[in-house]
Design a protein around this motif. Structure first.
Motif, short mmCIF file in Angstrom:
data_model
loop_
_atom_site.label_atom_id
_atom_site.label_comp_id
_atom_site.label_asym_id
_atom_site.label_seq_id
_atom_site.Cartn_x
_atom_site.Cartn_y
_atom_site.Cartn_z
N PRO A 130 69.46 67.83 36.59
CA PRO A 130 69.10 67.99 35.17
C PRO A 130 67.61 68.19 34.95
N GLU A 131 66.82 67.46 35.75
CA GLU A 131 65.38 67.60 35.64
C GLU A 131 64.95 69.03 35.97
N ALA A 132 65.50 69.53 37.08
CA ALA A 132 65.16 70.89 37.51
C ALA A 132 65.55 71.89 36.45
N ALA A 133 66.75 71.68 35.88
CA ALA A 133 67.21 72.60 34.85
C ALA A 133 66.27 72.57 33.65
N ASN A 134 65.87 71.36 33.30
CA ASN A 134 64.97 71.21 32.18
C ASN A 134 63.66 71.96 32.41
N PHE A 168 70.58 67.06 29.34
CA PHE A 168 71.16 68.30 29.84
C PHE A 168 72.67 68.21 29.89
N GLY A 169 73.17 67.01 30.16
CA GLY A 169 74.62 66.82 30.26
C GLY A 169 75.34 67.22 28.99
N ASN A 170 74.77 66.91 27.84
CA ASN A 170 75.42 67.28 26.57
C ASN A 170 75.50 68.79 26.42
#
Lengths: 594, 861
Positions: B204-208, B17-19
């Motif tokens: 990031p996990e949640a966003a994913n 997600f960071g990228n």
């Protein structure tokens, strides 16, 4: 004296009328007209106040002037000046004068310059009328105009959807308040009653953003800053409190009313002070802080402390008006305060909440405050959701309903007394359908017309004396037709954007539908209500709500037609082909294999 | 690496997600908290593209206008603002073939070119597919109010009375999660079970997971995320800026765009679930879509091409007479300069352009110079009354020195309870205090209201600005030890050593190329601007001082140059400042048109009479300058004496009801780097950034390269921000200032639930002509080309035509323009025609932009 008082009221209206009819005036002449009428009416009111004070400051009433009368209904023009009216009149004159002077430069070069001043002048006249009116019927005239002026100024930047939406939100609350006002005004003719007090309280609560309507105050901060200061800092928000102050003799004899006002005020004060604490915008914070004080004014009124309430009204109005006018300074001031060595902020650490509440309760309180007490959700659940259900249910069973309706009508022919009631119910259903159709602009107007038609039929069955009513119905249907046709025309030619005539027609038609003061439909509404009241109060309540709903629908249709911005049209309808072609290259499989 | 992570559908964990965030960040507006407003290129994200391509690509991404409407150009042509020669020149360049050129010309002149702007990714992209499903509302309307409530409360810098629990120690995602978890009442829309579940994960996990639910197809995650952020560019951009520059927040917050994006996605998911009653399918189930390429340049349509020609013709209508005039000036035989009684140094700011001209008109013997307004002193400054130090140098520089101001009588006279409560009405927003205060302050407010309307003065709303000079302060500029601080540490050094000061003085004096004949007095004027009731106050100050007043820099420079040890060092390096020369620091307040001098009591008695004379000249110049400014304020009368004008500008700067204390950089169009002899007879109408530079002392062009690398980003940043805010006032700009509402002390919004507004308000840009910056340097073509190529970052501006770059050869007076890698000679330039005796005659009472003209006399070639 009479001359001076009427000049106070009429001059601003005259100014507004001039500005409305001459929209192409240059900024300089518009400003000159505005300031001329403003100072002239200020001079008239000061003169009147001076005369009144020299004559000893006792309550003064102008001779009544019967403007319109029918068998059961009289509309009487009569002004009165007592110490409360005098103080409020001074407040109105002072703040609106200052804000108009302030805005002369502030609004320089803004598109809509003369529109702004036309609305503000109308507001000023309406506030004066509201202040000086001796009876509730006349007060209601000012009351309605204040509401319309509010709507127009919140939607001043109508190219933004958000401001139009919020203007409608505020207007819907005002319409609810109007129901209270209409019924209260009627009942006050017959007798003093607890119900009168409670109805007036409903009206006052709506206008002054008291529980449960408080949420609108912050959403009204969409217009230019001076208009927010004048309306939601100073005058409009105190109009409800002034109404209660002025009608004190009507309700002071009833304990229940006192208790209700006190409880409502206290509840508002407590809730709004909590809400204001998490507002992270300056205008939002001032808005709730102001309503908190208005709540306290209600409490003072409940205890009968009229003088204290009066002082509180004047002081709070002036303070909030000034605060809102200087609100853009907040960045500079508060940042300075934080970063200067001698004034670094300490309030947060000192706060009661932080020191004494456990984390969990603090979080809860914060959430409660951020959610603004779920007031809006609550109103939605109580008011809008049922309407939606009913409308959906109606739409789903469209045909059976029509059949059933006609069956009922025919069967009721026999029992002539019931038919009026049934038709009224059908009218209400149509009105609900109109309310529900908030995406479309044209169909709701048709529903509104249908509902008025039903009312017309219903009246034919109920009333013996039909001339006034029939005239009213013709008037309102005509208004609907004018509004509908010109809106239709505007929609079909919106690309050209060159239809000021049609825009004005649509505006006038809508004014007719909402029963704008002194239009024939305004009197018609009152007559009808008086007529119906004799027959059954329940019908009267539903009829007055129907007026409120239909007026709201008309304004909404107007807002979305006149204020429609092609760029924002993407809100509802979406053309998928266009998206693919303009925005994305066609989907290529190689893209995915990358 | 990146693509591998994204296309890897089999393992969910490796999704990066960071990228995605790093790539999305690039397209967001780069505007930080409003307290330090730094002008920058609105389309910085597209700077690697050529200007025309970039504005088309940006229009497609943001849904904005890339040209003025066709009517604007046609009207300008008919009124003569677009000249025939400029139109011909531009057409020739765009259509080499004469028949197509003629056709194009006919089409342009017959009717306004109509062009439908594209709709942006946020309005017409993938994410807009939700709206038809939602029927009555749009997703933005559902998701934004609760989201903005959260981020507004979290980032609040001290406006709201209660701080969000945990804001000062938790990240944004964790703070919302914490609130949601510990509250006993539901927090709409995060209280739904699925949202609660996501808040238990990492951001990031949640966003994913949210993206999975919303989009489904991994290839579209980036597209969807970008659209979500672009639908709320104000807040998303601010979050991104705060993450990259945490020091810009006074109350620190550990905010990251990653966490903000995660909360955004969770909000959208939760809102959709509640509105669509959980039975919604991810978007990829609806149809197949290709991912969005943000910097894809769309084909140029015929209309866009013609509008581009119009736009360039509009620009060249200004450039042509300007270049012609400069060429004439350069070809003039220079007269030997007489010794000047005083020199005055200014910032390159376009607002000083007219002030310099007026000083020279009042006393032609005074010589003026201009250089970037931080005067080479890159420091953090803490005024006597400030709790924190603030940066006083251009944004790209990182200061290593701190300069503090101390009071001469260090004992602070006790701050009285009352003076601390000058703005007591801000305390009236709570229950009990409000109750008491509303009674107490009501009448006072009435008086204040009346006073502010009828007798505006600085007193009632005076906010002593941060980091300015205290009348009783003394600056601690020097440091006694000559040891350099530990290299590579972040520690600041208190003050400068003598040799460090000498370096800075030397670099400034060399870059402007001062004359050998030193006068008795040298005055350095920083500039700042006073305004009231104005959230954009920082945008009014000196751009070279990070949006702060330049007074500390001017004062420090004067002090430094007066130190005997510094002069000794300078002498050893070949700069001989005579002993009788004295430096004075000063401040020019550009809105009040007022000048303050610092440390005047230290001026040697022998220079006192000259000082008085200079002050007199400057006073006269201020009135004349005010009169020139007043012509632009339509609300003022056009028949005013200079004294009236001065009173009028001072009144408007302190009036609460005045949204335009001054017009700032509006109408800026050019940056001229060269000797004053190149511009002194030109009337440039406050449109030029002037930078002093002597080409004869810089044969290699190294000094020029240094000047360019400081001046181009600042001037072009200002120019392009005005350009785009004028072009599309509601999307690139901040719309009208009048309804704006200050939020969290970090920005302004409309109403209480809108997105943060970025860019400039219409009240600042309304009189601006959208013209790109033309940088003119006085230098030979080869050296000029070499200098601009030295710094790759600067060269990009020129190579991609974000600014135009021209040079005038000091010997031959030939004008060349940078085009496609080389300096091409520009022929057929027509010099301006108008000749005016004085500035006053030149501007007269006209309101609009004035053409370039001659002042005093037309040089004879």
């Amino acid at each position: 004296m009479i001359g001076m008082l009427s000049a106070t009221i009429l001059l601003p209206f005259l100014g507004a009328f001039v500005l409305f009819t001459l929209p192409s005036l240059s900024e300089k002449s518009a400003a000159r007209i505005t300031l001329g009428f403003t100072w002239a009416s200020s001079a008239a009111s000061l003169w009147a106040l001076l005369l009144w004070m020299m004559s000893g400051g006792v309550r003064l009433q102008t001779p009544p002037l019967d403007l319109f009368s029918s068998a059961s209904y009289h509309f009487i023009l009569q002004l009165s000046l007592d110490v409360f009216a005098a103080a409020f009149l001074f407040l109105v004159q002072f703040t609106s004068g200052m804000v108009i002077r302030f805005s002369r430069v502030y609004l320089h070069r803004e598109p809509g310059f003369s529109r702004f001043f036309a609305i503000v002048l109308m507001f000023r006249g309406a506030m004066c009328l509201l202040t000086l009116a001796d009876n509730l019927d006349l007060l209601f005239v000012g009351w309605e105009m204040v509401g319309l002026a509010s709507f127009l100024l919140i939607a001043f930047y109508h190219e933004r959807r958000q401001s139009v939406r919020n203007a409608l939100k505020v207007f819907s609350v005002y319409r609810v308040a109007d129901v209270g006002m209409l019924l209260g005004a009627y009942l006050s003719h017959s007798s003093g009653h607890t119900a009168v007090g409670l109805l007036l309280l409903l009206a006052a609560a709506g206008k002054s953003a008291q529980f449960p309507f408080s949420f609108w105050i912050v959403r009204a901060m969409e217009g230019p800053t001076p208009s927010s200061a004048l309306f939601y800092g100073a005058l409009s928000v105190h109009a409800g409190a002034y109404l209660l102050l002025r009608t004190y003799p009507l309700w002071s004899a009833f304990g229940t009313v006192h208790i209700c006002i006190g409880v409502l005020g206290l509840l508002t004060a407590i809730l709004c002070t909590v809400f204001s604490r998490t507002q992270h915008t300056i205008k939002g914070q001032i808005g709730y802080a102001s309503v908190t004080q208005v709540g306290l004014i209600f409490v003072e009124l409940a205890f009968g402390l009229r003088w204290l309430a009066l002082i509180h009204i004047v002081a709070n109005a002036l303070l909030r008006c000034y605060q809102l006018l200087v609100s853009p300074s907040a960045v500079a001031y508060l940042l300075r305060q934080q970063s200067a060595i001698d004034t670094a902020r300490v309030s947060d650490e000192r706060s009661f909440v932080k020191r004494f509440l456990p984390d969990r309760l603090r979080a809860t309180l914060y959430v409660f405050s951020v959610s603004e007490g779920y007031l809006e959700v609550m109103i939605r659940a109580i008011f809008w959701n049922p309407i939606e259900y009913v409308a959906q249910w109606l739409l789903r069973f469209k045909i059976p309903i029509v059949v059933l309706g006609f069956g009922l009508v025919i069967s009721a022919m026999a029992v002539t007394h019931a038919i009026g009631l049934i038709l009224a119910v059908i009218a209400m259903l149509f009105s609900i359908l109109a309310l529900n159709q908030c995406r479309d602009t044209m169909i709701p107007i048709l529903w509104v017309s249908a509902s008025y038609l039903m009312i017309a039929f219903s009246i034919c069955f109920i009333s013996e004396n039909r001339h006034g009513e029939v005239l009213y119905m013709i008037g309102i249907l005509l208004s609907c037709a004018v509004a509908f046709c010109s809106m239709l025309w505007m929609r079909s030619r919106k690309a050209q954007g060159n239809g000021t005539l049609f825009r004005d027609c649509a505006f006038l038609g809508t004014l007719g539908v909402i029963g704008f003061p002194f239009l024939p439909t305004f009197f018609g509404e009152d007559i009808l209500l008086h007529e119906v009241f004799r027959w059954h109060p329940v019908i009267a309540v539903s009829l007055s709500s129907l007026f409120a709903f239909n007026g709201y629908v008309a304004i909404r249709a107007l807002a979305f037609t006149v204020y429609k911005d092609p760029k924002m049209a993407s809100d509802g309808s979406f053309n998928r082909d266009q998206k693919i072609s303009t925005l994305y290259e066609p989907a290529v499989d190689s893209e995915r294999l990358r | 690496m990146d693509s591998a992570c994204i296309t890897d559908n089999s393992t969910k964990k490796s999704f990066n997600f960071g990228n995605l965030i790093q790539r999305a960040r690039h397209w967001l507006p780069a505007q930080g908290p409003i307290k330090e407003f730094v002008h920058h290129n609105t389309l910085h994200a597209f700077q690697h593209l050529r200007f025309q391509d970039a504005s088309r690509a940006a229009a497609r991404l943001y849904g904005t206008r890339s040209f003025m409407p066709g009517e604007f150009y046609l009207k300008s042509y008919r009124s003569g603002d677009i000249t025939e020669t400029a139109l011909c020149r531009t057409l020739e360049r765009a259509f080499p073939d004469s028949s197509t050129r003629e056709k194009a010309r006919q089409r342009m002149l017959s009717e306004p070119i109509q062009f439908q702007n594209p709709r942006g990714a946020a309005q017409a992209g993938l994410r807009a597919l939700w709206n038809p499903l939602l029927k009555k509302v749009s997703l933005d309307r559902l998701a934004h109010p609760p989201l903005f409530r959260m981020i507004g409360g979290y980032l609040d810098q001290g406006l709201s009375i209660w701080r969000m629990p945990g804001a000062d120690r938790l990240g944004f995602f964790e703070a919302v999660a914490n609130l949601n978890r510990s509250s006993l009442l539901p927090l709409y829309p995060y209280s739904s079970s699925s949202a609660k579940e996501l808040f238990e994960l990492s951001a990031p996990e949640a966003a994913n997971r949210a993206l999975q639910r919303l989009v489904g197809d991994k290839d579209l995650y980036e597209t969807y995320l970008l659209e979500s952020l672009l639908a709320q560019p104000g807040w998303a951009g601010l979050v991104s800026q705060c993450e990259m520059n945490p020091a810009s927040l006074l109350s620190p917050r550990s905010i990251t765009l990653e966490e903000y994006a995660a909360v955004t996605l969770v909000t959208e998911m939760a809102c959709l679930e509640q509105a669509l009653k959980k039975d919604f399918k991810p978007l990829s189930a609806l149809d197949r879509f290709a991912p969005l390429k943000p910097d894809l340049v769309p084909e140029e349509t015929e209309e866009e091409r013609l509008l581009q020609v119009w736009q360039e013709a509009f620009e060249w209508s200004y450039y042509e007479p300007l270049l012609g005039g400069i060429a004439d000036m350069a070809s003039r035989t220079p007269t030997a300069s007489a010794a000047a009684p005083a020199w005055a140094f200014f910032c390159i700011d376009d607002r000083e352009c007219s002030f310099r001209r007026h000083i020279e008109e009042v006393d032609p013997k005074i010589r003026t110079y201009a250089t970037a307004g931080f005067f080479g002193l890159d420091f953090m400054y803490r005024g006597a009354k400030d709790a924190v130090a603030a940066k006083h140098c251009p944004v790209p520089l990182t200061p290593r020195h701190v300069v503090i101001e101390e009071l001469i009588e260090p004992k602070i006279s006790g701050v009285s309870w009352w003076s601390r409560r000058q703005h007591i009405e801000h305390e009236a927003n709570t229950f009990f205090r409000g109750w008491i205060l509303s009674y107490a302050l009501g009448l006072g407010s009435m008086l204040r209201l009346a006073a502010s309307v009828f007798r505006p003065s600085l007193a009632p709303v005076l906010v002593p600005p941060l980091s300015t000079i205290h009348p009783k302060g003394r600056m601690k500029l020097t440091r006694s030890d000559e040891v350099e601080g530990p290299v590579g540490s972040n520690d600041f050094q208190m003050g400068y050593t003598f040799s460090e000061l000498a370096d800075r003085v030397q670099s400034v004096l060399q870059s402007v190329g001062v004359d050998e004949k030193w006068p008795g007095l040298v005055v350095f004027f920083g500039h700042g601007s006073s305004s009231v009731n104005n959230p954009y106050f920082a945008a009014y100050n000196c751009g070279a001082c990070s949006g702060r007043s330049g007074s500390p820099n001017a004062r420090a420079f004067a002090q430094a140059a007066n130190i005997p040890q510094v002069r000794d060092i300078l002498r050893s390096r070949g700069i001989h400042i005579p002993d009788q020369t004295w430096f004075v620091g000063g401040l020019h307040d550009t809105s009040l048109d007022q000048v303050t001098y610092f440390d005047v009591e230290q001026v040697p008695p022998r220079l006192q009479s000259e000082m008085n004379k200079l002050q007199g000249s400057i006073r006269a110049a201020l009135s004349a300058n005010a009169a020139e400014r007043c012509r632009r304020f339509e609300i003022l009368s056009d028949k005013m004496t200079p004294e009236d004008a001065l009173r009028a500008v001072r009144l408007r700067a302190v009036s609460l009801f005045e949204p335009r204390p001054e017009y700032n950089h509006a109408t800026n169009a050019t940056c001229i780097i060269g000797r004053r002899s190149m511009t002194e007879n030109l009337f440039l109408d406050r449109r030029a950034f002037l930078n002093s530079y002597d080409p004869t002392k810089d044969p290699q062009g190294d000094i020029l390269a240094g000047i360019l690398s400081a001046a181009v980003p600042v001037c072009a940043g200002i120019n392009l921000e005005y350009y785009f805010s004028r072009l599309d006032p509601n999307t690139y700009g901040a719309g009208s200032k009048l309804p704006q509402n200050v939020t969290g002390l970090i920005g302004v919004i409309n109403g209480v639930e809108g997105d943060l507004r970025t860019g400039l308000p219409t009240q600042m840009t309304e009189i601006h002509d959208p013209v790109r910056l033309l940088v003119v340097v006085e230098q030979s073509a080869e050296t000029a080309l070499k200098a601009i190529r030295q710094n790759v970052g600067i060269f990009e501006w020129v190579a991609n035509e974000w600014v135009f770059y021209a040079c005038v050869d000091p010997q031959s007076a030939e004008v060349s323009l940078y085009q496609d890698g080389q300096m091409l000679r520009v022929n057929g330039l027509k010099a301006p025609l108008n000749v005016w005796k004085t500035s006053h005659e030149a501007h007269g009472a006209s309101r609009g932009n004035l053409p370039v003209g001659w002042i005093r006399e037309r040089p004879s070639c």
